[in-house]
Design a protein around this motif. Structure first.
Motif, PDB file in Angstrom:
ATOM      1  N   UNK A  69     -38.670  27.490 -31.498  1.00  0.00           N
ATOM      2  CA  UNK A  69     -39.817  28.213 -32.068  1.00  0.00           C
ATOM      3  C   UNK A  69     -41.075  28.035 -31.219  1.00  0.00           C
ATOM      4  N   UNK A  70     -41.439  26.779 -30.940  1.00  0.00           N
ATOM      5  CA  UNK A  70     -42.679  26.514 -30.214  1.00  0.00           C
ATOM      6  C   UNK A  70     -42.639  27.096 -28.805  1.00  0.00           C
ATOM      7  N   UNK A  71     -41.477  27.003 -28.150  1.00  0.00           N
ATOM      8  CA  UNK A  71     -41.343  27.497 -26.777  1.00  0.00           C
ATOM      9  C   UNK A  71     -41.450  29.012 -26.715  1.00  0.00           C
ATOM     10  N   UNK A  72     -40.737  29.703 -27.601  1.00  0.00           N
ATOM     11  CA  UNK A  72     -40.782  31.171 -27.619  1.00  0.00           C
ATOM     12  C   UNK A  72     -42.183  31.656 -27.980  1.00  0.00           C
ATOM     13  N   UNK A  73     -42.815  30.982 -28.936  1.00  0.00           N
ATOM     14  CA  UNK A  73     -44.171  31.374 -29.339  1.00  0.00           C
ATOM     15  C   UNK A  73     -45.136  31.232 -28.163  1.00  0.00           C
ATOM     16  N   UNK A 126     -43.859  33.976 -25.283  1.00  0.00           N
ATOM     17  CA  UNK A 126     -43.950  35.396 -25.614  1.00  0.00           C
ATOM     18  C   UNK A 126     -45.170  35.747 -26.480  1.00  0.00           C
ATOM     19  N   UNK A 127     -45.807  34.738 -27.051  1.00  0.00           N
ATOM     20  CA  UNK A 127     -46.957  35.005 -27.907  1.00  0.00           C
ATOM     21  C   UNK A 127     -46.593  35.308 -29.335  1.00  0.00           C
ATOM     22  N   UNK A 128     -45.292  35.440 -29.617  1.00  0.00           N
ATOM     23  CA  UNK A 128     -44.809  35.705 -30.966  1.00  0.00           C
ATOM     24  C   UNK A 128     -43.338  35.319 -31.028  1.00  0.00           C
TER      25      UNK A 128
END
Length: 413
Positions: free
Chosen positions: A172-176, A179-181
């Protein structure tokens, strides 16, 4: 024979020059003691051992290696040990990748964020992740949709430099951050489930369907995620993903898999009736078994259709219809309020609830005849009629009572 040997010598001389003439991109070694290998694997011999800061001319990407030149020799260096400008990475990816994302130049152009990914995964989401890392200046190797060691190493590097847990997983934290979301979450990390670990903590929603939105859809998505049927972000919007999750849940529990969160689905998911659930009103034919449904001495609830007043009554007796008494003085007061402040023979549509079932009926509020309950401020009993019941005096069906019964059939508890 001499001409053949001469031709071979000329070709041999041209090969290095061809490699030199290839388009190349300058990379910088980011660590010491790096093997400049003769082939693209870790088991072969090597030309030299490179040190941090050395420059190499990178031609292409081959798996986890860069095909490159150093000090006039051509060989291979692992991609994780070479830093390249993001512009160079973009150009390299165009020449070696067949992915539709290889030519994308911004994170936004990659579309929606991928789901959670880990070592060994493959597919389009991995391609998105790899290209995003390239755009950000990290080298996962060629964009091939395979989450291998190079992708994991690039991801760890990104995580470390962004002060995230360097676990090499696209969580979750890495993708956020990348990618910003996010497009998918787990029950553990979705913000909409913070502090919620059980469906019993949720407010039971109304029934909902595709196209709906708001708090009732949110509660549905929260429950489905807790049950493991909804991997996407809880967004309070009933779209295709929610319908798909509902249908999967329905199929698992033997319900009609229509993707609509109806009364049965809500009851099965939450263990309780939907907030907008209404008990269906039934017709009770008095002389076709109806007289025995509510036995003498039984208590039941009555709802006056016109006023909404609800009160508890007790069946005293009655053969042609049901004779009832208010259970207490509070019930008598409610009956009087419903009748407009005074007792009356006027017929009124009512709903009778007994054992969870609601029946359409009609009553008057006039106390008459015998009474068995003292202290209820009601001197006598009153009449309740159901479908086809009759008056005691005439032994006939009372048309006014039946009109009221029919009105009650269109009402809900």
């Amino acid at each position: 024979m001499k001409r053949t040997l001469l031709f071979i010598l000329i070709i041999a001389c041209l090969i290095p020059n061809f490699a030199i003439a290839q388009q190349s991109y300058t990379g910088t070694l980011n660590t010491d003691k790096v093997f400049f290998r003769m082939e693209a694997n870790t088991d072969c011999a090597y030309h030299a051992v490179l040190k941090k800061g050395d420059k190499v001319a990178v031609f292409t990407i081959k798996g986890n290696f860069y095909h490159c030149r150093f000090n006039g020799k051509v060989g291979y260096v692992m991609t994780k040990f070479v830093d390249l400008p993001s512009s160079s990475l973009r150009k390299l990816s165009k020449t070696v990748s067949t992915s539709k994302y290889a030519n994308k130049s911004t994170i936004a152009s990659l579309g929606s964020a991928p789901g959670y990914l880990k070592y060994g995964d493959s597919g389009e989401d991995v391609e998105k992740l790899q290209r995003a890392l390239q755009i950000k200046g990290y080298s996962p190797g060629v964009v091939d949709g395979k989450f291998g060691k190079a992708t994991r190493d690039a991801l760890k590097n990104f995580q470390s430099k962004n002060k995230l847990t360097a676990n090499g997983q696209a969580d979750y934290a890495t993708i956020k951050k990348l990618f910003g979301s996010v497009s998918q979450t787990t029950a553990k990390d979705d913000p909409a489930l913070k502090g919620i670990t059980s469906i019993s903590q949720l407010t039971v929603p109304n029934t909902t369907k595709k196209g709906d939105n708001g708090r009732h859809v949110k509660a549905l998505q929260q429950a489905l995620k807790l049950k493991g049927y909804y991997p996407w972000v809880i967004d309070s919007k009933y779209g295709d993903n929610t319908a798909e999750a509902v249908a999967s849940f329905q199929k698992r529990y033997g319900l009609t898999a229509d993707g609509i969160a109806g009364f049965q689905t809500i009851k099965k998911l939450f263990g309780k009736d939907a907030a907008n659930y209404v008990v269906p009103t039934q017709s009770l034919d008095w002389f076709s078994g109806g007289t025995n449904i509510i036995p003498k001495g039984a208590s039941f609830q009555v709802k006056d259709v016109y006023s909404g007043e609800v009160f508890t009554c007790k069946r005293w007796s009655g053969y042609n219809h049901l004779d009832a008494e208010p259970a207490n003085k509070e019930a008598s007061a409610a009956i009087k309020r419903a009748a407009g402040g005074s007792w009356s023979w006027a017929r009124r549509p009512i709903l009778v609830k007994y054992n969870g079932v609601v029946y359409a009926a009609s009553m008057n509020s006039m106390p008459h005849g015998e009474s068995t309950i003292s202290g209820n401020d009601f001197d006598g009993h009153f009449c309740i009629h159901f479908t086809n019941s009759k008056t005691h005096d005439s032994n006939r069906v009372d048309e006014e009572h039946q009109k009221m019964v029919n009105k009650a059939l269109n009402a809900n508890w």
